[in-house]
Motif scaffolding. Structure first.
Motif, mmCIF file in Angstrom:
data_model
loop_
_atom_site.group_PDB
_atom_site.id
_atom_site.type_symbol
_atom_site.label_atom_id
_atom_site.label_comp_id
_atom_site.label_asym_id
_atom_site.label_seq_id
_atom_site.Cartn_x
_atom_site.Cartn_y
_atom_site.Cartn_z
ATOM 1 N N ASN A 270 0.828 -1.212 0.000
ATOM 2 C CA ASN A 270 0.000 0.000 0.000
ATOM 3 C C ASN A 270 0.863 1.262 0.000
ATOM 4 O OD1 ASN A 270 -2.373 -1.453 -0.060
ATOM 5 N ND2 ASN A 270 -2.702 -1.356 2.144
ATOM 6 N N VAL B 232 2.263 1.643 -3.578
ATOM 7 C CA VAL B 232 1.268 2.119 -4.537
ATOM 8 C C VAL B 232 1.032 3.619 -4.346
ATOM 9 C CG1 VAL B 232 -1.171 1.952 -5.191
ATOM 10 C CG2 VAL B 232 0.179 -0.129 -4.864
ATOM 11 N N SER C 92 1.191 -5.222 -13.527
ATOM 12 C CA SER C 92 -0.202 -4.831 -13.273
ATOM 13 C C SER C 92 -0.256 -3.589 -12.396
ATOM 14 C CB SER C 92 -0.963 -5.988 -12.614
ATOM 15 O OG SER C 92 -0.997 -7.112 -13.468
ATOM 16 N N ILE C 93 0.610 -3.523 -11.401
ATOM 17 C CA ILE C 93 0.666 -2.344 -10.540
ATOM 18 C C ILE C 93 1.056 -1.113 -11.354
ATOM 19 C CG2 ILE C 93 1.892 -1.274 -8.595
ATOM 20 C CD1 ILE C 93 2.001 -4.167 -7.374
ATOM 21 N N LEU D 4 -1.941 -0.031 -13.404
ATOM 22 C CA LEU D 4 -2.991 0.604 -12.607
ATOM 23 C C LEU D 4 -2.588 1.999 -12.151
ATOM 24 C CD1 LEU D 4 -4.133 -2.522 -10.579
ATOM 25 C CD2 LEU D 4 -5.483 -1.271 -12.293
ATOM 26 N N THR E 198 -8.423 -1.362 -6.157
ATOM 27 C CA THR E 198 -8.253 -2.122 -7.388
ATOM 28 C C THR E 198 -7.056 -3.060 -7.297
ATOM 29 O OG1 THR E 198 -9.173 -0.232 -8.593
ATOM 30 C CG2 THR E 198 -8.095 -1.929 -9.901
ATOM 31 N N VAL E 199 -5.955 -2.566 -6.741
ATOM 32 C CA VAL E 199 -4.783 -3.427 -6.538
ATOM 33 C C VAL E 199 -5.145 -4.572 -5.601
ATOM 34 C CG1 VAL E 199 -2.459 -3.550 -5.563
ATOM 35 C CG2 VAL E 199 -3.081 -1.628 -7.049
ATOM 36 N N SER E 200 -5.824 -4.242 -4.506
ATOM 37 C CA SER E 200 -6.207 -5.277 -3.543
ATOM 38 C C SER E 200 -7.095 -6.339 -4.185
ATOM 39 C CB SER E 200 -6.938 -4.630 -2.351
ATOM 40 O OG SER E 200 -7.411 -5.619 -1.466
#
Length: 196
Positions: A90, A93, A153-154, A157, A182-184
């Motif tokens: 977290n 991100v 993917s991270i 996003l 969304t990541v979660s």
């Protein structure tokens, strides 16, 4: 005591930095923008820009290196080797979103994304991959997805969230909560969901 002629003065460093920042901001929106447009954005003269960067390619390389440096610094600031993997993820991100324009600059255009410095940076098994593998090992991050895929993917996003803020799709204050959810939803293991 005379100053070293090879060491740029603080004012020269600031001007160079301003030009690089302007180039990133302009090129995110228009990769074909001219050096004159970048000089205007930097509130300087084109001749000044050319004293720092003789050609477009020189400025592009400087902008690439600067963007990579900013992302590396954001990764370090997130202290992702500390604490539980999900907390670290977290923080990462959030740190990436703060430099989302750098992510977009590096990956929006194939010519930049395929630049050797960007390709090497993107391919490296660095601290983010280690964080993902740590989360996979403790079962909090999906162990069935390849770690490199999760990292990409991270990036994607973060790119999308930064772009959405820029085009008004997301309010700036909404971006991080939406991005974290969304990541979660994509990479975090949810015991109740996994057992159903």
């Amino acid at each position: 005591m005379q100053s070293d002629p090879d060491v740029p003065s603080p004012a020269r460093r600031r001007t160079r930095q301003t030009i690089i920042e302007a180039a990133i901001a302009v090129w995110i929106r228009d990769r074909d923008a001219t050096l004159s447009e970048i000089a205007d954005r930097a509130e300087t003269h084109r001749a000044t820009l050319h004293r720092h960067f003789p050609g477009r390619a020189d400025l592009l390389v400087a902008a690439i290196r600067h963007s990579i440096g900013e992302i590396v610094s954001a990764t370090e600031a997130a202290a992702i080797t500390q604490g539980p993997p999900l907390d670290a993820l977290n923080r990462l991100v959030a740190a990436y979103l703060a430099v989302g324009d750098r992510v977009r600059f590096l990956f929006e255009d194939h010519a930049v994304a395929n630049h050797p410095a960007v390709a090497e940076f993107a391919a490296a098994d660095g601290p983010v991959i280690e964080l993902i593998r740590r989360g996979q090992a403790d079962g909090t991050i999906d162990p069935t997805a390849p770690s490199a895929w999760i990292e990409r993917s991270i990036w994607a996003l973060v790119y999308a969230a930064s772009e959405a803020v820029d085009d008004g799709t997301l309010a700036a204050h909404e971006a991080l909560p939406v991005l974290l959810r969304t990541v979660s939803d994509g990479v975090v293991r949810h015991p109740r969901r996994d057992s159903s």
